[in-house]
Design an enzyme around this catalytic site. Structure first.
Site, short mmCIF file in Angstrom:
data_model
loop_
_atom_site.label_atom_id
_atom_site.label_comp_id
_atom_site.label_asym_id
_atom_site.label_seq_id
_atom_site.Cartn_x
_atom_site.Cartn_y
_atom_site.Cartn_z
N ASP A 132 0.70 -1.18 0.04
CA ASP A 132 -0.57 0.01 -0.08
C ASP A 132 0.87 1.24 0.06
OD1 ASP A 132 -2.72 -1.80 0.27
OD2 ASP A 132 -2.42 -1.21 2.10
N ARG A 182 -0.88 -1.01 -8.81
CA ARG A 182 -2.84 -0.79 -7.60
C ARG A 182 -2.23 1.30 -7.91
NH1 ARG A 182 -3.80 -1.16 -2.60
NH2 ARG A 182 -3.85 -3.31 -2.34
C1 LIG Z 1 -8.49 -1.39 -3.68
C2 LIG Z 1 -8.33 0.20 -2.49
C3 LIG Z 1 -6.68 0.51 -2.31
C4 LIG Z 1 -6.19 1.56 -2.14
N1 LIG Z 1 -5.59 1.90 -1.35
C5 LIG Z 1 -5.10 2.59 -0.95
C6 LIG Z 1 -3.92 3.07 -0.57
O1 LIG Z 1 -2.85 2.19 -1.01
N2 LIG Z 1 -3.04 4.39 -0.29
C7 LIG Z 1 -4.01 5.52 -0.12
O2 LIG Z 1 -3.68 5.74 -0.51
N3 LIG Z 1 -5.06 5.32 -1.08
C8 LIG Z 1 -6.15 3.51 -1.18
N4 LIG Z 1 -7.16 3.69 -1.78
C9 LIG Z 1 -8.28 5.10 -1.04
C10 LIG Z 1 -8.30 5.50 -2.63
O3 LIG Z 1 -6.45 6.17 -2.27
C11 LIG Z 1 -9.51 7.06 -2.41
O4 LIG Z 1 -9.57 7.43 -1.41
C12 LIG Z 1 -10.38 6.02 -2.03
O5 LIG Z 1 -10.88 5.01 -2.73
C13 LIG Z 1 -11.78 7.06 -3.25
O6 LIG Z 1 -11.84 7.48 -4.46
P1 LIG Z 1 -12.45 6.23 -5.44
O7 LIG Z 1 -11.46 6.44 -6.38
O8 LIG Z 1 -13.15 5.03 -4.63
O9 LIG Z 1 -13.82 7.36 -6.09
P2 LIG Z 1 -14.29 8.48 -5.61
O10 LIG Z 1 -13.76 9.90 -6.15
O11 LIG Z 1 -14.47 8.72 -3.50
O12 LIG Z 1 -15.88 8.70 -5.39
C14 LIG Z 1 -16.34 9.45 -7.37
C15 LIG Z 1 -16.99 8.69 -7.45
O13 LIG Z 1 -18.05 7.23 -7.20
C16 LIG Z 1 -18.96 6.76 -6.15
N5 LIG Z 1 -18.53 5.74 -4.80
C17 LIG Z 1 -17.71 6.61 -4.28
N6 LIG Z 1 -17.83 4.92 -3.35
C18 LIG Z 1 -19.15 4.88 -3.31
C19 LIG Z 1 -19.92 4.02 -2.39
N7 LIG Z 1 -19.42 3.88 -1.09
N8 LIG Z 1 -21.39 4.06 -2.93
C20 LIG Z 1 -21.55 4.18 -4.35
N9 LIG Z 1 -20.89 5.38 -4.53
C21 LIG Z 1 -19.66 5.58 -4.97
C22 LIG Z 1 -19.81 7.95 -6.09
O14 LIG Z 1 -20.22 8.44 -7.69
C23 LIG Z 1 -18.52 9.07 -6.09
O15 LIG Z 1 -18.73 10.30 -6.62
C24 LIG Z 1 -7.17 2.62 -1.78
C25 LIG Z 1 -8.22 2.24 -2.82
C26 LIG Z 1 -9.48 1.06 -3.26
C27 LIG Z 1 -10.31 0.70 -3.63
#
Ligand SMILES: Cc1cc2nc3c(=O)[nH]c(=O)nc-3n(C[C@H](O)[C@H](O)[C@H](O)COP(=O)(O)OP(=O)(O)OC[C@H]3O[C@@H](n4cnc5c(N)ncnc54)[C@H](O)[C@@H]3O)c2cc1C
Length: 305
Positions: A132, A182
């Protein structure tokens, strides 16, 4: 209003008294909707259920910073046992690790030694580990550790965050390692000196990084719940004839379950990132802060027990 709710839950996430109370009363309040269990054994049936539904998993043992060499070694020992248990239970499962939990802040030698212990076991059992990415102050050190390990182990991957200005260069630099990356937007609060503050820029950069990494021919994990990013990836693959075994979607356990299942039914690999462990309180509060809709889980949990 959303900002107030977010700040409230972020404040709760750092509250030590509530953390203690939460541990005492166990994983109530809908926590099991977002966390696999307090131990890996508790998570096993949950992982198996997801596998049966056509989803693969990566587990994350919650807990970040360790204060001593002993503690870091202990965490590495637990990770070795978890990798063995994944194999023994025949689970379709990888492991995600945070280098701070293995001694990154103590010494590079320590974190490399701990990672080698885990990777030796994982390699022997055919299991992959993904590192991560934490806050920007640790980004270079994390990449350096990855490079050193990748020279020896094919079964190690890394995370790159699209909110950092440096990430495009990092991907170029990492290309020669044929890395499993990732790509995510980034979860930490970072200043404008190192990271885009505008969400549109972060989203746009994520798409650019996905495009670059996939067109470079590297295996790509898209870690996002954002349908725009997911559809962009699907379209890119179609347009360039990239087969479905060259990339995957990763989403957090309990988030967008229907989308996870729909993508799996379409034949895409969907990996569920499942945290487990006693340190679930801070993780849970940060997810509530991120998405107030999750509060419904908590309310339901309180009244259903
Ligand atoms: C598998 C995984 C591993 C990760 N590992 C790391 C890491 O190692 N380091 C790090 O800094 N961050 C990590 N993250 C977190 C990541 O950086 C983001 O902060 C987090 O995923 C939110 O961004 P997003 O791209 O999902 O969408 P966002 O920008 O939060 O949301 C975009 C759109 O997606 C939709 N959406 C989002 N969540 C939902 C929900 N729960 N229900 C319905 N609609 C939704 C909505 O339409 C929203 O407007 C990880 C995330 C994932 C999924």
């Amino acid at each position: 209003m959303q900002a107030i709710t977010k700040n409230f839950f972020l404040f709760l996430s750092n509250n030590k008294t509530l953390d203690r109370l939460a541990k005492q009363y166990g994983t109530r309040f809908g926590v099991d909707k977002l966390v696999g269990g307090e131990t890996f054994s508790q998570a096993v049936p949950v992982i198996r259920q997801l596998n049966d539904e056509g989803l693969v998993v990566t587990v994350d043992h919650l807990g970040e910073f360790v204060d001593s060499e002993e503690e870091a070694k202990e965490r590495a020992g637990e990770a070795v046992e978890t990798v063995q248990a994944m194999f023994d239970h025949n689970l379709a499962c990888e492991m995600s690790v945070k280098l701070t939990s293995l001694g990154l802040d103590i010494s590079r030698e320590l974190v490399i030694r701990n990672m080698e212990r885990i990777l030796d076991k994982a390699q022997a059992l055919g299991i992959t580990l993904q590192i991560d990415m934490e806050d920007s102050g640790r980004c270079q050190a994390t990449i350096d550790v990855f490079k050193e390990l990748r020279a020896k182990y094919p079964n190690v991957g890394l995370v790159i965050q699209s909110y950092l200005y440096r990430s495009d260069r990092d991907l170029d630099e990492l290309d020669k390692y044929d890395p499993y990356v990732r790509l995510v937007k980034g979860a930490y609060k970072e200043p404008g000196t190192v990271a885009f503050q505008d969400k549109d820029m972060v989203d746009k950069n994520l798409k650019q990084l996905v495009k670059k990494h996939m067109l470079n021919g590297n295996y790509t994990a898209v870690g996002s719940h954002d349908e725009e990013v997911i559809n962009f990836t699907k379209e890119l693959a179609r347009e360039h004839g990239i087969s479905k075994d060259r990339f995957e979607f990763q989403m957090l356990y309990g988030m967008r379950n229907k989308l996870q299942h729909d993508l799996a039914k379409e034949g895409y690999t969907v990996r569920v990132y499942m945290p487990y462990g006693m340190e679930w309180y801070g993780y849970y509060m940060r997810r509530l802060a991120e998405r107030p809709a999750n509060i419904a889980f908590a309310v339901k949990g309180i009244f259903s027990r």
